[in-house]
Design a protein around this motif. Structure first.
Motif, PDB file in Angstrom:
ATOM      1  N   MET A 306       0.823  -1.200   0.000  1.00 10.73           N
ATOM      2  CA  MET A 306       0.000   0.000   0.000  1.00 10.73           C
ATOM      3  C   MET A 306       0.860   1.255   0.000  1.00 10.73           C
ATOM      4  O   MET A 306       0.568   2.237  -0.691  1.00 10.73           O
ATOM      5  CB  MET A 306      -0.932  -0.003   1.208  1.00 10.73           C
ATOM      6  CG  MET A 306      -1.957   1.128   1.151  1.00 10.73           C
ATOM      7  SD  MET A 306      -3.189   1.031   2.450  1.00 10.73           S
ATOM      8  CE  MET A 306      -4.090   2.554   2.110  1.00 10.73           C
ATOM      9  N   GLY A 307       1.957   1.237   0.763  1.00 10.38           N
ATOM     10  CA  GLY A 307       2.851   2.386   0.790  1.00 10.38           C
ATOM     11  C   GLY A 307       3.475   2.654  -0.568  1.00 10.38           C
ATOM     12  O   GLY A 307       3.527   3.796  -1.037  1.00 10.38           O
ATOM     13  N   LEU A 308       3.927   1.592  -1.242  1.00  9.70           N
ATOM     14  CA  LEU A 308       4.524   1.751  -2.571  1.00  9.70           C
ATOM     15  C   LEU A 308       3.495   2.265  -3.571  1.00  9.70           C
ATOM     16  O   LEU A 308       3.806   3.074  -4.451  1.00  9.70           O
ATOM     17  CB  LEU A 308       5.109   0.425  -3.050  1.00  9.70           C
ATOM     18  CG  LEU A 308       6.345  -0.080  -2.291  1.00  9.70           C
ATOM     19  CD1 LEU A 308       6.721  -1.477  -2.769  1.00  9.70           C
ATOM     20  CD2 LEU A 308       7.523   0.873  -2.463  1.00  9.70           C
ATOM     21  N   GLY A 309       2.247   1.782  -3.447  1.00 11.66           N
ATOM     22  CA  GLY A 309       1.199   2.253  -4.335  1.00 11.66           C
ATOM     23  C   GLY A 309       0.845   3.710  -4.096  1.00 11.66           C
ATOM     24  O   GLY A 309       0.618   4.472  -5.044  1.00 11.66           O
ATOM     25  N   CYS A 310       0.818   4.110  -2.841  1.00  8.66           N
ATOM     26  CA  CYS A 310       0.483   5.505  -2.508  1.00  8.66           C
ATOM     27  C   CYS A 310       1.548   6.487  -2.994  1.00  8.66           C
ATOM     28  O   CYS A 310       1.241   7.654  -3.274  1.00  8.66           O
ATOM     29  CB  CYS A 310       0.324   5.652  -0.993  1.00  8.66           C
ATOM     30  SG  CYS A 310      -1.217   4.963  -0.326  1.00  8.66           S
ATOM     31  N   ALA A 311       2.785   6.021  -3.100  1.00  5.48           N
ATOM     32  CA  ALA A 311       3.922   6.907  -3.344  1.00  5.48           C
ATOM     33  C   ALA A 311       3.713   7.925  -4.453  1.00  5.48           C
ATOM     34  O   ALA A 311       3.903   9.135  -4.243  1.00  5.48           O
ATOM     35  CB  ALA A 311       5.184   6.071  -3.596  1.00  5.48           C
ATOM     36  N   PRO A 312       3.340   7.528  -5.679  1.00  8.31           N
ATOM     37  CA  PRO A 312       3.286   8.515  -6.758  1.00  8.31           C
ATOM     38  C   PRO A 312       1.982   9.282  -6.859  1.00  8.31           C
ATOM     39  O   PRO A 312       1.889  10.233  -7.653  1.00  8.31           O
ATOM     40  CB  PRO A 312       3.470   7.643  -8.011  1.00  8.31           C
ATOM     41  CG  PRO A 312       2.826   6.350  -7.655  1.00  8.31           C
ATOM     42  CD  PRO A 312       3.070   6.163  -6.169  1.00  8.31           C
ATOM     43  N   VAL A 313       0.962   8.912  -6.101  1.00  9.34           N
ATOM     44  CA  VAL A 313      -0.379   9.417  -6.384  1.00  9.34           C
ATOM     45  C   VAL A 313      -0.516  10.913  -6.099  1.00  9.34           C
ATOM     46  O   VAL A 313      -0.920  11.694  -6.977  1.00  9.34           O
ATOM     47  CB  VAL A 313      -1.438   8.615  -5.594  1.00  9.34           C
ATOM     48  CG1 VAL A 313      -2.838   9.166  -5.874  1.00  9.34           C
ATOM     49  CG2 VAL A 313      -1.371   7.145  -5.968  1.00  9.34           C
ATOM     50  N   PHE A 314      -0.189  11.354  -4.887  1.00  5.38           N
ATOM     51  CA  PHE A 314      -0.395  12.759  -4.529  1.00  5.38           C
ATOM     52  C   PHE A 314       0.449  13.703  -5.397  1.00  5.38           C
ATOM     53  O   PHE A 314      -0.092  14.646  -5.995  1.00  5.38           O
ATOM     54  CB  PHE A 314      -0.095  12.973  -3.043  1.00  5.38           C
ATOM     55  CG  PHE A 314      -0.537  14.307  -2.513  1.00  5.38           C
ATOM     56  CD1 PHE A 314      -1.709  14.434  -1.786  1.00  5.38           C
ATOM     57  CD2 PHE A 314       0.213  15.455  -2.734  1.00  5.38           C
ATOM     58  CE1 PHE A 314      -2.115  15.667  -1.289  1.00  5.38           C
ATOM     59  CE2 PHE A 314      -0.180  16.685  -2.251  1.00  5.38           C
ATOM     60  CZ  PHE A 314      -1.357  16.791  -1.527  1.00  5.38           C
ATOM     61  N   PRO A 315       1.790  13.496  -5.508  1.00  7.41           N
ATOM     62  CA  PRO A 315       2.570  14.410  -6.349  1.00  7.41           C
ATOM     63  C   PRO A 315       2.126  14.399  -7.808  1.00  7.41           C
ATOM     64  O   PRO A 315       2.093  15.452  -8.458  1.00  7.41           O
ATOM     65  CB  PRO A 315       4.013  13.888  -6.207  1.00  7.41           C
ATOM     66  CG  PRO A 315       4.020  13.103  -4.945  1.00  7.41           C
ATOM     67  CD  PRO A 315       2.658  12.501  -4.838  1.00  7.41           C
ATOM     68  N   SER A 316       1.791  13.240  -8.336  1.00 10.97           N
ATOM     69  CA  SER A 316       1.382  13.153  -9.741  1.00 10.97           C
ATOM     70  C   SER A 316       0.040  13.831  -9.973  1.00 10.97           C
ATOM     71  O   SER A 316      -0.166  14.488 -11.003  1.00 10.97           O
ATOM     72  CB  SER A 316       1.315  11.686 -10.183  1.00 10.97           C
ATOM     73  OG  SER A 316       2.580  11.063 -10.093  1.00 10.97           O
ATOM     74  N   MET A 317      -0.903  13.676  -9.046  1.00 11.86           N
ATOM     75  CA  MET A 317      -2.189  14.348  -9.193  1.00 11.86           C
ATOM     76  C   MET A 317      -2.012  15.866  -9.135  1.00 11.86           C
ATOM     77  O   MET A 317      -2.640  16.604  -9.894  1.00 11.86           O
ATOM     78  CB  MET A 317      -3.165  13.894  -8.100  1.00 11.86           C
ATOM     79  CG  MET A 317      -3.700  12.488  -8.283  1.00 11.86           C
ATOM     80  SD  MET A 317      -5.209  12.160  -7.309  1.00 11.86           S
ATOM     81  CE  MET A 317      -4.645  12.512  -5.647  1.00 11.86           C
TER      82      MET A 317
END
Length: 386
Positions: A306-317
């Motif tokens: 879950m941590g690895l999946g969360c990693a790119p989401v906020f900055p990319s959005m």
């Protein structure tokens, strides 16, 4: 040289922003036992901090214009440091709620001012790495608190130690204020950034609200897991508070490692692909962590996924917003996104506490899975609209 030193100071500032973020969930089982509070009472602290963070973020732009980014960041770091030290001496639960005011005000001001500063002066790669350094702080905080819980000092010594770390960072920031005024250049946009002309689809009103709603759902899932993972491990799986704190650190550490890795490939993969891939991996991770009855201790691997999946989401959005919308509209949408992110980081995790009180701690992670699946569907809709 001054350019690189200032970049280092910016990263240190985001470490200070992340330090307090993961400690409340780790310390809460011990705090509520010491102060005789129900499981859901942590919501009073998180909501107080969120309201104050949203308020300071809203006014951060005007304050920065008057006193400068460096002064805002240094002052905010000092506020959070004093609040954390105050936590360690709080005589009652109401004092913890009250100290959430300066802690929230300081965090919100740093968040808004530094995100704007990096967006204006550095490339998107550094934006991803900036949030990676937030993860350094968010990983270190629970680790310090977990070690404190294992010592005689308890959660009080953990809050005090992190407060003193913040005080040290505040001194560094005050001593380097002159560097901020020297930063006037903006590096050229890298390949794949929004510096190139972009063709926008006709605006859809739904898109203007779907984008902020995606931020609400994402932050609710990420912070809700960070807040309640320790309580789940201690309360329903029989793990010691020390080990639970270590696993929360692993969770935030996975987010951190992922963001540093994403910074190397973000331009090549593209924001939208990273967002979809990240949500999908986070959903699988949340499902694995929720499946303790089937997987046993192997379910702990879900926190890493879950941590690895969360990693790119906020900055990319956040970076994709300026590609989805014209500049004048993007500014408004980004403001909404930050507001919705704060709501998602406080109100929804607090609601998880009410859910845990009513249905048990085991009910929290299945709801997180539903939140992530909903977000994946809304993201696909948003991509079509923009």
């Amino acid at each position: 040289m001054a350019h690189l030193v200032l970049l280092g100071i910016v990263y240190i500032s985001f470490i200070s922003l992340g330090l307090p973020d993961g400690i409340l969930g780790v310390a809460w089982p011990a705090i509520r036992a010491d102060m005789g509070q129900p499981l859901a009472a942590v919501g009073m602290i998180t909501i107080t901090m969120t309201v104050c963070s949203a308020t300071s973020s809203f006014f951060a732009g005007a304050i920065v214009k008057r006193i400068g980014t460096g002064a805002v960041v240094a002052t905010s770091c000092l506020m959070t440091a004093l609040a954390l030290v105050g936590f360690s001496y709080a005589p009652s639960f109401l004092w913890l709620v009250a100290l959430g005011v300066p802690l929230g005000l300081g965090a919100g001001a740093v968040d808004a001012s530094l995100n704007h500063f990096v967006a204006a002066h550095y490339s998107s790669r550094h934006m991803n790495w900036l949030h990676g350094f937030w993860g350094v702080g968010a990983t270190t905080g629970p680790l310090i608190m977990g070690l404190a819980l294992a010592s005689r000092g308890g959660w009080e010594s953990g809050a005090r130690a992190i407060g003193f770390v913040q005080l040290t960072l505040a001194v560094v920031l005050w001593l380097t204020l002159s560097l901020w005024s020297q930063e006037h250049s903006k590096p050229p946009a890298e390949e794949g950034e929004h510096g190139k002309p972009t063709t926008f689809k006709p605006l859809r009103t739904r898109a203007l609200w779907l984008a902020p709603l995606c931020f609400l759902l994402y932050v609710a899932a990420e912070m809700g897991t960070g807040l309640w993972a320790a309580s789940i491990l201690v309360g329903s799986r029989g793990m010691s508070p020390v080990n639970a704190g270590l696993w929360v650190s692993v969770y935030f550490g996975s987010i951190t490692a992922g963001r540093f890795g994403v910074g190397l490939v973000a331009n090549r993969l593209g924001n939208r692909r990273l967002i979809r891939l990240g949500i999908a991996v986070a959903t699988v991770g949340a499902l694995v962590f929720a499946s303790h009855s089937l997987l046993g201790t192997a379910s702990l691997a879900g926190l890493v996924l879950m941590g690895l999946g969360c990693a790119p989401v906020f900055p990319s959005m956040m970076h994709e917003t300026v590609r989805r919308f014209p500049d004048d509209v993007a500014r408004t949408v980004i403001g909404r996104q930050m507001t919705f992110a704060y709501i998602g980081g406080s109100v929804v995790p607090a609601a998880f506490g009410l859910l845990a009180t009513w249905a048990g701690l085991a009910a929290v992670m299945p709801v997180v899975v539903v939140v992530l699946i909903t977000m994946l569907a809304l993201t696909a809709t948003l991509d079509r609209l923009t």
